[in-house]
Design a protein around this motif. Sequence first.
Motif, short mmCIF file in Angstrom:
data_model
loop_
_atom_site.label_atom_id
_atom_site.label_comp_id
_atom_site.label_asym_id
_atom_site.label_seq_id
_atom_site.Cartn_x
_atom_site.Cartn_y
_atom_site.Cartn_z
N VAL A 90 0.84 -1.19 0.00
CA VAL A 90 0.00 0.00 0.00
C VAL A 90 0.87 1.25 0.00
N ARG A 91 0.31 2.29 -0.56
CA ARG A 91 0.90 3.62 -0.44
C ARG A 91 -0.17 4.51 0.15
N ILE A 92 0.10 5.07 1.32
CA ILE A 92 -0.88 5.90 2.02
C ILE A 92 -0.50 7.36 1.84
N GLU A 93 -1.47 8.15 1.45
CA GLU A 93 -1.23 9.58 1.22
C GLU A 93 -2.31 10.39 1.92
N SER A 94 -1.87 11.42 2.64
CA SER A 94 -2.80 12.32 3.30
C SER A 94 -3.15 13.46 2.35
N VAL A 95 -4.45 13.62 2.09
CA VAL A 95 -4.93 14.64 1.16
C VAL A 95 -6.16 15.31 1.74
N PRO A 96 -6.57 16.44 1.20
CA PRO A 96 -7.86 17.01 1.64
C PRO A 96 -8.98 16.00 1.44
N TRP A 97 -9.92 15.99 2.37
CA TRP A 97 -10.97 14.98 2.36
C TRP A 97 -11.74 14.95 1.05
N THR A 98 -12.08 16.11 0.52
CA THR A 98 -12.88 16.15 -0.71
C THR A 98 -12.16 15.47 -1.86
N ARG A 99 -10.85 15.63 -1.95
CA ARG A 99 -10.09 15.00 -3.03
C ARG A 99 -10.05 13.48 -2.86
N GLY A 100 -9.72 13.04 -1.66
CA GLY A 100 -9.66 11.59 -1.42
C GLY A 100 -11.00 10.92 -1.61
N TYR A 101 -12.05 11.59 -1.19
CA TYR A 101 -13.40 11.04 -1.30
C TYR A 101 -13.79 10.86 -2.76
N GLY A 102 -13.39 11.79 -3.61
CA GLY A 102 -13.69 11.68 -5.03
C GLY A 102 -12.87 10.61 -5.72
N LEU A 103 -11.57 10.57 -5.45
CA LEU A 103 -10.70 9.59 -6.09
C LEU A 103 -11.07 8.17 -5.70
N ALA A 104 -11.50 7.99 -4.46
CA ALA A 104 -11.84 6.64 -3.99
C ALA A 104 -13.11 6.10 -4.62
N GLN A 105 -13.82 6.92 -5.34
CA GLN A 105 -15.00 6.45 -6.06
C GLN A 105 -14.71 6.17 -7.53
N GLN A 106 -13.54 6.60 -8.02
CA GLN A 106 -13.30 6.60 -9.45
C GLN A 106 -12.22 5.64 -9.91
N GLN A 107 -11.15 5.50 -9.16
CA GLN A 107 -9.96 4.80 -9.64
C GLN A 107 -9.85 3.40 -9.07
N PHE A 176 -32.24 19.12 8.74
CA PHE A 176 -31.37 20.26 9.01
C PHE A 176 -31.02 20.91 7.67
N ASP A 177 -31.85 21.84 7.24
CA ASP A 177 -31.72 22.42 5.91
C ASP A 177 -30.84 23.66 5.88
N GLU A 178 -30.45 24.18 7.04
CA GLU A 178 -29.72 25.44 7.06
C GLU A 178 -28.35 25.31 7.72
N ILE A 179 -27.74 24.15 7.62
CA ILE A 179 -26.37 24.00 8.11
C ILE A 179 -25.45 24.84 7.24
N TYR A 180 -24.61 25.64 7.87
CA TYR A 180 -23.63 26.45 7.13
C TYR A 180 -22.38 25.58 6.95
N THR A 181 -22.09 25.21 5.71
CA THR A 181 -20.97 24.29 5.47
C THR A 181 -19.71 25.06 5.09
N VAL A 182 -18.57 24.56 5.58
CA VAL A 182 -17.27 25.17 5.34
C VAL A 182 -16.31 24.12 4.79
N THR A 183 -15.12 24.54 4.46
CA THR A 183 -14.18 23.63 3.79
C THR A 183 -13.29 22.87 4.74
N SER A 184 -13.23 23.24 6.02
CA SER A 184 -12.30 22.56 6.92
C SER A 184 -12.78 22.59 8.36
N PRO A 185 -12.31 21.64 9.18
CA PRO A 185 -12.63 21.67 10.61
C PRO A 185 -12.08 22.90 11.31
N GLU A 186 -10.95 23.42 10.83
CA GLU A 186 -10.36 24.61 11.46
C GLU A 186 -11.32 25.80 11.36
N ILE A 187 -11.93 25.99 10.19
CA ILE A 187 -12.88 27.09 10.02
C ILE A 187 -14.09 26.88 10.93
#
Length: 277
Positions: A90-107, A176-187
């Motif tokens: 295996v090769r493990i790589e830390s990436v932003p969640w949105t990128r890893g989530y997309g790649l794990a559905q495609q490749q 919950f229709d009005e959750i304000y979504t952000v790009t990271s846990p830090e925000i």
Amino acid sequence: HINSGLAIVVVVMTCAKLRCLMSSSKRPVSSFYRFLLMLLISVPNLHLSAEELQLYTEEWPPLNFTRDNQLTGYSVELVQALSQLTGDPVRIESVPWTRGYGLAQQQANTGLFSVGRIAEREPLFQWVGPFVSSQNRFYTLKGSPLKINSLADARQHKLVMPRLWYSVQYLQSQGFDEIYTVTSPEIMMNMFRNGRSDLLAASDVTLPNVLALADLTPADVVPQFSFMEHSSYLVFSPATNPQVALRWQKALEQLRRDGTVARLQSRWLGHIKPRQR
């Protein structure tokens, strides 16, 4: 592990060479056939190793995070143990969640961890696990007058969350229709600390590390209503050979039986208190 096709070629070539040697040495032909039978019986036990598996993860201690330029954490060490047991590199790589989530559905030969298993995600992946179970609840800052005793109570207040968290998907399915979504846990945590979010929705597994993003500790928040219990998994893409996921699931069950999983949980997740609603 040896590629099964290559293994068969090796067997055939070896047997042909041995047969020539046996013929020239006048040894009994029956010895050759016994040897051939033993080799052919062993071939099915050589599984077809996938190409190197590309596994993505994110910075989310204590499950997966980088320390001293090395990936570590409960889930990382469990994945490494599974790789060793299955023989799959295996090769493990830390990436932003949105990128890893997309790649794990495609490749093909691609996976992602640690992934919350909820109904909306079920058809998107092949699932290996569970790795760990956790409890998600709402929290308020210490000193807040808010009391959250139900989902209905929570719907009345401002909530900020990273957009691809499994808990966002779950809460949206609960009205919950009005959750304000952000790009990271830090925000998210900065907004919570500064009063721009009335509530924090977090898992007990990662709570201390989430709070630390805003220089807070568990003593700075008050636990409120527990809205979901779930389990986290390793997932493989639909294009990955299903035998890989099956092999890893069997290996995980073996690591549970031999105590490896319990030892890793004790080491990394000892802060989790007994489940209470």
